[in-house]
Design an enzyme around this catalytic site. Structure first.
Site, PDB file in Angstrom:
ATOM      1  N   GLU A 118      11.761  63.719 121.441  1.00  0.00           N
ATOM      2  CA  GLU A 118      10.911  62.802 122.189  1.00  0.00           C
ATOM      3  C   GLU A 118       9.695  62.478 121.327  1.00  0.00           C
ATOM      4  O   GLU A 118       9.251  63.292 120.509  1.00  0.00           O
ATOM      5  CB  GLU A 118      10.481  63.514 123.471  1.00  0.00           C
ATOM      6  CG  GLU A 118       9.463  62.813 124.337  1.00  0.00           C
ATOM      7  CD  GLU A 118       8.966  63.708 125.466  1.00  0.00           C
ATOM      8  OE1 GLU A 118       8.612  63.161 126.505  1.00  0.00           O
ATOM      9  OE2 GLU A 118       8.925  64.949 125.300  1.00  0.00           O
ATOM     10  N   LYS A 178      13.013  57.727 130.328  1.00  0.00           N
ATOM     11  CA  LYS A 178      12.830  59.050 130.943  1.00  0.00           C
ATOM     12  C   LYS A 178      12.621  58.935 132.452  1.00  0.00           C
ATOM     13  O   LYS A 178      11.745  58.201 132.917  1.00  0.00           O
ATOM     14  CB  LYS A 178      11.624  59.736 130.285  1.00  0.00           C
ATOM     15  CG  LYS A 178      11.357  61.153 130.745  1.00  0.00           C
ATOM     16  CD  LYS A 178      10.150  61.711 130.002  1.00  0.00           C
ATOM     17  CE  LYS A 178       9.860  63.139 130.362  1.00  0.00           C
ATOM     18  NZ  LYS A 178       8.653  63.645 129.646  1.00  0.00           N
ATOM     19  N   CYS A 209      12.989  65.921 127.622  1.00  0.00           N
ATOM     20  CA  CYS A 209      11.974  66.943 127.884  1.00  0.00           C
ATOM     21  C   CYS A 209      11.969  67.434 129.336  1.00  0.00           C
ATOM     22  O   CYS A 209      12.818  68.231 129.728  1.00  0.00           O
ATOM     23  CB  CYS A 209      10.614  66.419 127.445  1.00  0.00           C
ATOM     24  SG  CYS A 209       9.419  67.733 127.057  1.00  0.00           S
TER      25      CYS A 209
END
Length: 272
Positions: free
Chosen positions: A40, A106, A142
């Site tokens: 990321e 995300k 993440c």
């Protein structure tokens, strides 16, 4: 399938970070990898304003990643930031390579441990699975790793390998949680998990409160076994995975097919 986890240490200059992505992509191809997973925020680390950094998916940074992937014939997954319609940015994974040119925004934003990602980042809504040489590869970022339903959904959509691209926040117990969560999500989805994180910049170089990485990228089998793990510093980690193990795990540990839709059943009973 040979997977490379490129544990880089991104700075604040997208051009310099693109050079890193290009270098690690070429090194991974030289070692026979077909998939290279970057962290990321490979485009630019957290801790600086992201609006001025963000570029569209057809902008120069993404085109540079495309060119690197095309030059050596591998699939690259790398974190970048793209403009959102509401003035924020999206935390985006670019996935490019032979027959692939797509992205994932995300879904789960990091509003935890004193950081409020949603203040400057708009969420995505759609899980994404890409094809790499006939293998379904799911995309996640993440904080997504704390939400098991996403990983089961990616497996339902055909993923046998799931990439986790992270810039993991440091703190007490956080490194242990990173490994625990990667192993748990592999078991939840009976898939390989290839988790690539930002290298650890060291305490002196960490902007206050910003998740800038702890290193320790890892590849986990569908049985929850750690097959490879990096240290804290920048590293190109190569791991061979046997896709037949996925079928064996799903036949033996049939969590995907054994799931009970208890919420739906509960609603039906309450109506009855």
């Amino acid at each position: 399938m040979r997977i490379a986890c490129a544990q880089i240490l991104s700075g604040t200059d997208p051009a310099a970070n693109l050079d890193l992505v290009t270098e690690y992509t070429e090194r991974a191809a030289d070692r026979g990898a077909t998939l290279v997973v970057f962290p990321e925020a490979a485009m630019c680390r957290f801790g600086v304003p992201l609006g001025p950094v963000a570029e569209p998916l057809d902008g120069p940074w993404a085109d540079g990643v495309r060119a690197a992937a095309a030059r050596v014939g591998v699939t690259v997954i790398a974190g970048m930031f793209t403009p959102a319609r509401d003035g924020r940015v999206t935390n985006t994974l670019l996935a490019v390579g032979p027959g692939t040119d797509t992205h994932y925004h995300k879904i789960h934003l990091y509003d935890a441990f004193g950081f409020t990602e949603s203040r400057t980042v708009a969420p995505g809504f759609e899980p994404v699975v890409i094809d790499v040489d006939g293998v379904g590869v799911g995309l996640s970022t993440c904080y997504d790793i704390r939400f098991p339903a996403l990983y089961s959904e990616l497996a339902d959509r055909g993923a046998r390998v799931i990439a986790v691209c992270a810039s993991w926040g440091a703190g007490p117990g956080k490194l242990a949680q990173w490994e625990l969560l990667a192993r748990a999500r592999a078991l939840d989805s009976t898939s390989y998990v290839a988790a690539a994180g930002q290298a650890d910049p060291g305490v002196a170089a960490q902007p206050a409160g910003a998740p800038t990485g702890v290193g320790h990228s890892l590849v986990v089998s569908p049985w929850g076994e750690v097959l490879a793990e990096a240290g804290a510093t920048p590293q190109l980690m190569i791991c061979d995975v046997d896709l037949d193990v996925v079928a064996d795990a799903r036949r033996t540990l049939a969590v995907l097919s054994n799931r009970a839709d208890f919420l739906q059943s509960g609603r039906a009973e309450s109506r009855g």
